[in-house]
Design an enzyme around this catalytic site. Structure first.
Site, mmCIF file in Angstrom:
data_model
loop_
_atom_site.group_PDB
_atom_site.id
_atom_site.type_symbol
_atom_site.label_atom_id
_atom_site.label_comp_id
_atom_site.label_asym_id
_atom_site.label_seq_id
_atom_site.Cartn_x
_atom_site.Cartn_y
_atom_site.Cartn_z
ATOM 1 N N TYR A 1 29.579 20.386 51.597
ATOM 2 C CA TYR A 1 29.918 21.753 51.990
ATOM 3 C C TYR A 1 29.327 22.070 53.363
ATOM 4 O O TYR A 1 30.021 22.568 54.263
ATOM 5 C CB TYR A 1 29.400 22.738 50.942
ATOM 6 C CG TYR A 1 29.489 24.179 51.366
ATOM 7 C CD1 TYR A 1 30.724 24.819 51.473
ATOM 8 C CD2 TYR A 1 28.342 24.916 51.673
ATOM 9 C CE1 TYR A 1 30.825 26.139 51.880
ATOM 10 C CE2 TYR A 1 28.427 26.235 52.068
ATOM 11 C CZ TYR A 1 29.673 26.842 52.176
ATOM 12 O OH TYR A 1 29.742 28.159 52.583
ATOM 13 N N SER B 1 27.830 28.867 57.643
ATOM 14 C CA SER B 1 26.886 29.025 56.534
ATOM 15 C C SER B 1 25.480 28.616 56.959
ATOM 16 O O SER B 1 25.304 27.735 57.817
ATOM 17 C CB SER B 1 27.334 28.140 55.363
ATOM 18 O OG SER B 1 26.330 28.046 54.377
#
Length: 343
Positions: free
Chosen positions: A168, A143
């Site tokens: 995350y 990501s």
């Protein structure tokens, strides 16, 4: 090729599965269909691939698609250390594309254990299964969140990413480190893909495109964080899929001149869009003026993202290029058809 797609009922996993199937590959889709957002959307995506909700609800049972003869689906969690290796032993995958993960920056503040279970425990199980069952190539989703508060623009894969600002992001950076270790120790060919703000039809309900469209159409105000002073490198789903599929189809053709078969790529549009300009484009497409509630910066968020995609161009002669206006129009058309035209 025979490819395992984890997260096959998810936004990106569904689209990648569909593309691979249409290109003639054999695909096994895996998903645990959790309740992070409405399961109906996930079941409806699978319906597009020929798997009924009744079939998708069954745990640990491979179901064959009624639409694609080369597609099977299994409901299974990556945390399942007993059944995941059994699936690998039975199927003999050429490649694995790991798109399953607990998503969302903000949700990681509320439910951190979900990220540890799916993104860390689940990923090590995938690595171990690939190692022990002679998988030729593991492609996995990372990501743009790994760049954290990096002030250097555009973000390059050679930048240091040692300071994540959300759990995350920390799990995604951990995935890259874990993959590097397995590439080094066991010569497992791994490719990590740092996605930048993916949007488009069948998208996730927790993403800005979806939240804003839903609120504007229903006469509700939209939450505009950092008072609108944000920029995002919005990347249309078709551009993401083209990059992922091309890398999967490259097989074990390692693009890294070093001995370790490990590589990281950004997949982004390379054209950041100001949040307020994005809202204007959405208003124009919907024909409705948005009611904005301007708020301070959210914890774990960043002010600007932009992908340097030079190594993607150099190695695969590919770069995302869908204009934001085009992508918004496609999303809005799908949203209206899916939500407003149903009986």
């Amino acid at each position: 090729m025979k490819v395992l797609i984890t997260g096959a009922a998810g936004f990106i996993g569904f689209h990648v599965s569909k593309s691979l199937l249409e290109r003639g590959h054999e695909v096994v889709g895996l998903d645990n269909i959790n309740d992070y957002y409405a399961a109906k959307l996930k079941f409806d995506r699978l319906e597009q691939l020929g798997i009924s909700q009744r079939e998708a609800e069954e745990w640990n049972l491979l179901s064959k698609s009624a639409l694609y003869k080369n597609f099977q689906f299994i409901r299974l969690g990556l945390e399942d250390r007993e059944n995941l290796p059994k699936l690998f032993a039975a199927q003999s995958f050429d490649s694995v594309c790991n798109l399953a993960a607990q998503a969302g920056v903000r949700y990681s503040l509320e439910n951190p254990h979900a990220y540890v279970d799916s993104n860390l425990v689940g990923f090590i199980n995938i690595l171990e299964a690939c190692r022990h069952h002679e998988v030729k190539h593991l492609v996995y989703a990372s990501s743009s969140s790994v760049y954290g508060l990096n002030k250097k623009i555009p973000f390059e894969t050679t930048d240091r990413v040692d300071h994540p600002i959300s759990l995350y992001a920390a799990t995604k950076k951990s995935n890259e480190l874990m993959a590097h270790t397995y590439s080094h120790l066991f010569k497992l060919n791994t490719t990590g893909l740092r996605f930048f703000t993916v949007y488009g039809p069948w998208g996730r309900p927790d993403m800005a495109m979806f939240l804003f469209t839903d609120a504007i159409l229903n006469g509700k105000s939209i939450k505009v964080f950092n008072h609108g002073e944000l920029e995002r490198d919005f990347t249309y789903i078709d551009d993401i899929v083209k990059g992922v599929v091309q890398i999967i189809e490259s097989g074990t053709d390692n693009k890294n001149p070093e001995d370790i078969p490990y590589k990281i790529y950004n997949i982004g549009n390379n054209k950041p869009v100001k949040l307020l300009d994005f809202i204007k484009s959405l208003e124009k497409c919907l024909g409705i003026k948005a009611k904005m509630q301007k708020l301070p910066m959210q914890p774990g968020d960043v002010t600007r993202t932009m992908a340097n995609v030079d190594n993607l161009i150099n190695d695969y002669d590919y770069r995302p290029n869908t204009a934001i206006e085009t992508g918004i129009e496609h999303f809005v058309n799908w949203y209206k058809d899916y939500y407003l035209n149903q009986p």
